[in-house]
Design a protein around this motif. Structure first.
Motif, short mmCIF file in Angstrom:
data_model
loop_
_atom_site.label_atom_id
_atom_site.label_comp_id
_atom_site.label_asym_id
_atom_site.label_seq_id
_atom_site.Cartn_x
_atom_site.Cartn_y
_atom_site.Cartn_z
N TYR A 155 0.81 -1.22 0.00
CA TYR A 155 0.00 0.00 0.00
C TYR A 155 0.85 1.27 0.00
O TYR A 155 0.32 2.36 0.17
CB TYR A 155 -0.95 -0.01 1.19
N GLY A 156 2.16 1.10 -0.15
CA GLY A 156 3.04 2.25 -0.28
C GLY A 156 3.45 2.90 1.02
O GLY A 156 4.08 3.97 1.00
N LEU A 157 3.15 2.30 2.16
CA LEU A 157 3.58 2.85 3.44
C LEU A 157 5.05 2.50 3.68
O LEU A 157 5.53 1.46 3.22
CB LEU A 157 2.70 2.33 4.57
N PRO A 158 5.77 3.32 4.42
CA PRO A 158 7.23 3.14 4.55
C PRO A 158 7.62 2.10 5.61
O PRO A 158 8.44 2.37 6.49
CB PRO A 158 7.71 4.55 4.94
N TYR A 159 7.05 0.92 5.51
CA TYR A 159 7.33 -0.14 6.48
C TYR A 159 7.46 -1.47 5.76
O TYR A 159 6.97 -1.65 4.63
CB TYR A 159 6.20 -0.25 7.52
N ALA A 167 -3.13 2.42 -15.20
CA ALA A 167 -3.49 3.79 -14.80
C ALA A 167 -3.30 4.02 -13.31
O ALA A 167 -2.87 5.10 -12.89
CB ALA A 167 -4.95 4.07 -15.18
N ARG A 168 -3.61 3.01 -12.49
CA ARG A 168 -3.60 3.20 -11.03
C ARG A 168 -2.36 2.62 -10.35
O ARG A 168 -1.90 3.17 -9.36
CB ARG A 168 -4.86 2.55 -10.43
N TYR A 169 -1.85 1.51 -10.83
CA TYR A 169 -0.73 0.83 -10.16
C TYR A 169 0.29 0.37 -11.20
O TYR A 169 0.51 -0.84 -11.40
CB TYR A 169 -1.24 -0.37 -9.35
N PRO A 170 0.95 1.31 -11.88
CA PRO A 170 1.86 0.96 -12.98
C PRO A 170 3.21 0.47 -12.50
O PRO A 170 4.23 1.14 -12.66
CB PRO A 170 1.98 2.28 -13.75
N ARG A 171 3.23 -0.70 -11.88
CA ARG A 171 4.48 -1.27 -11.39
C ARG A 171 4.93 -2.41 -12.30
O ARG A 171 4.11 -3.06 -12.96
CB ARG A 171 4.31 -1.77 -9.95
N GLU A 172 6.22 -2.67 -12.27
CA GLU A 172 6.77 -3.77 -13.06
C GLU A 172 6.13 -5.08 -12.64
O GLU A 172 5.94 -5.36 -11.45
CB GLU A 172 8.29 -3.84 -12.87
N ASN A 173 5.78 -5.90 -13.62
CA ASN A 173 5.16 -7.22 -13.40
C ASN A 173 3.76 -7.14 -12.82
O ASN A 173 3.22 -8.16 -12.37
CB ASN A 173 6.05 -8.10 -12.50
N ASN A 174 3.15 -5.95 -12.80
CA ASN A 174 1.75 -5.80 -12.39
C ASN A 174 0.89 -5.98 -13.63
O ASN A 174 0.64 -5.02 -14.36
CB ASN A 174 1.52 -4.41 -11.78
N PRO A 230 -5.97 6.70 0.24
CA PRO A 230 -7.32 7.06 -0.24
C PRO A 230 -8.08 5.90 -0.85
O PRO A 230 -9.31 5.79 -0.66
CB PRO A 230 -7.05 8.17 -1.26
N ALA A 231 -7.40 5.02 -1.58
CA ALA A 231 -8.08 3.90 -2.22
C ALA A 231 -8.62 2.90 -1.21
O ALA A 231 -9.44 2.05 -1.55
CB ALA A 231 -7.13 3.19 -3.18
#
Length: 254
Positions: A33-37, A129-136, A223-224
């Motif tokens: 979820y992108g949190l720094p943990y 559009a929402r989660y443009p990560r490699e291998n997604n 937010p999501a």
């Protein structure tokens, strides 16, 4: 003293975990979820589960990812809070009633879970559009996340005319619905499809006399994931107990 539904679930799950807890392992990855943990998934892979066993895991805050059931055991973070709605209690807000009304042109179809080019194309468009990560990739989501041998999984499709604009992946039991994932056309922002999807799931629960709708995690900083608390009343699993809340903000609000 009468035993509540959640108390019965806890008692039954405790007995079940005595037989299966040895299957669980902890997996550390970067926070999805992108949190720094560092995120720690306490998870196990299962074959087919009984409908009641899945209900017990959901009532204890577990989630499903493919054939794995997991909960979060992060040492430095407790942001992921399981959230559910009780269909018989839910009251739409004024804005949610507007969303329902403006989607009269959207048709719904409840279907077996399948993988078609149409599904993959829309899911791919959403992910890029929402989660443009490699291998997604859409194929990866279907293969590793949606499809499973654990429970009965179906899909609720949304169309404007003949065009697919959204697909909701849901697990289905006698008295519970588990909202696994929802992807939609990012060009259809005017439809507020994320909100509309949850309203449709509540409507489905009421039609089929299902009480519990599990929405995954409420995460205030994402937010999501935080918008789910706009559906009231909702229940958050805190300290091992489901606590009813009327406010949209969740724990720690002013």
């Amino acid at each position: 003293m009468k035993t509540t539904y959640d108390e019965r679930c806890r008692q039954e799950l405790s007995s079940l975990l005595m037989r299966v807890e040895h299957l669980f392992v902890n997996i550390d990855i970067g926070c999805p979820y992108g949190l720094p943990y560092v995120a720690t998934f306490h998870q196990a892979t299962f074959g087919p589960l009984s409908e009641r066993a899945m209900e017990l895991f959901l009532a204890a805050g577990y989630r499903r990812n493919g054939n794995c059931l997991y909960n979060m055991a992060c040492s430095a973070c407790s942001a992921c809070i399981p959230i559910r709605l009780h269909a018989s209690e839910f009251q739409p807000s004024r804005n949610q009633r507007r969303v329902w009304a403006k989607n009269r042109d959207v048709t719904k179809s409840l279907l077996p879970l399948r993988v078609t080019e149409e599904d993959l194309n829309l899911c791919e468009k959403f992910l890029q559009a929402r989660y443009p990560r490699e291998n997604n990739t859409a194929k990866g989501y279907y293969r590793d996340f949606f499809l499973n041998r654990v429970v009965n999984t179906i899909q609720l499709q949304y169309r404007v005319g003949d065009r697919l604009v959204g697909t909701s992946i849901i697990d289905l039991g006698f008295n519970w619905v588990n909202a696994v994932y929802f992807y939609f056309d990012p060009d259809e922002g005017q439809h507020s499809l994320g909100t509309y999807n949850i309203l449709c799931l509540v409507d489905l629960c009421r039609e089929w006399e299902i009480e519990y709708l599990y929405l995954g995690y409420f995460i205030r900083a994402v937010p999501a994931m935080s918008y789910k608390a706009n559906f009231r009343p909702h229940y958050l699993l805190c300290g091992g107990e489901w606590r009813r809340r009327e406010d949209p903000a969740g724990p720690g609000s002013a």
